[in-house]
Structures are given as C-alpha cells and as structure tokens.
Design a protein around this motif. Structure first.
Motif, PDB file in Angstrom:
ATOM      1  N   MET A  43     -30.264  83.850 -21.551  1.00 15.05           N
ATOM      2  CA  MET A  43     -29.248  83.410 -21.242  1.00 15.05           C
ATOM      3  C   MET A  43     -28.275  84.140 -21.386  1.00 15.05           C
TER       4      MET A  43
ATOM      5  N   ARG B 229     -23.248  68.740 -13.872  1.00 14.67           N
ATOM      6  CA  ARG B 229     -23.878  69.940 -13.680  1.00 14.67           C
ATOM      7  C   ARG B 229     -25.072  69.820 -14.640  1.00 14.67           C
TER       8      ARG B 229
ATOM      9  N   ARG C 106     -22.917  80.638 -19.558  1.00 13.87           N
ATOM     10  CA  ARG C 106     -22.539  80.514 -18.208  1.00 13.87           C
ATOM     11  C   ARG C 106     -23.194  79.297 -17.472  1.00 13.87           C
ATOM     12  N   ASN C 107     -24.565  78.898 -17.915  1.00 10.77           N
ATOM     13  CA  ASN C 107     -25.207  78.058 -17.322  1.00 10.77           C
ATOM     14  C   ASN C 107     -25.422  76.759 -18.439  1.00 10.77           C
TER      15      ASN C 107
ATOM     16  N   ASP D  47     -30.573  71.918 -18.801  1.00 19.10           N
ATOM     17  CA  ASP D  47     -30.930  70.824 -17.923  1.00 19.10           C
ATOM     18  C   ASP D  47     -31.344  69.666 -18.695  1.00 19.10           C
TER      19      ASP D  47
END
Length: 87
Positions: A1, A50, A13-14, A17
């Motif tokens: 990550m 997102r 940054r992500n 899920d």
C-alpha cells in the motif's frame, strides 16, 4: 500500500474494497501494523462510492456487506469509520 505518514496521520492513496471481507481484513491488518497493538484509529473514507465501486449503490446485498465490513473495521481498530458519500 502506498503510504504517507507524519506520525499522527496515515494517508492511503487507495481506498480498500469494502465489498470484500478478505480485502477489508487485509486493510485491517495493515492498519493494525501501522498503529500498533494498542493503537486506536479513526478511518476517513473518501468516498463510499470509491470503497464500493465494484457494485451498484442500489444493490442491497452488496451494500449490506460493505456496511458490515466497515463496522468490522471500526470495531477492530477501536474507532469510528467516517465515510464521505455524494448523493
């Protein structure tokens, strides 16, 4: 990550899920390593869209799973998960 850390804040940054239990669990373990065994965290997600991009917002089963995973994340890290959502 991909992480930026200034000793109080960790920026990823992500988004994880939230539709996936396994991905949420990986995210929990990663964050636990960052904050230590006794650390507590407030998690801010930008955005719900997102973090649940793999499904329709109208899919009740998928959104229920995502909520359950967000609650699991909050419980494990000892603090709230704050989620930005756009109508």
């Amino acid at each position: 990550m991909d992480v930026a850390d200034n000793n109080r804040f960790i920026f990823l940054r992500n988004a994880g899920d939230l539709l996936s239990y396994e991905e949420t669990e990986k995210w929990m373990m990663f964050l636990r390593q960052q904050i230590g065994p006794q650390g507590r965290a407030v998690v801010f997600l930008d955005t719900w869209q997102r973090a649940t991009a793999g499904s329709s917002q109208n899919d009740d089963a998928a959104m229920s799973a995502a909520i359950k995973n967000a609650e699991m994340l909050a419980s494990y890290l000892g603090g709230p998960v704050v989620i930005a959502a756009h109508p």
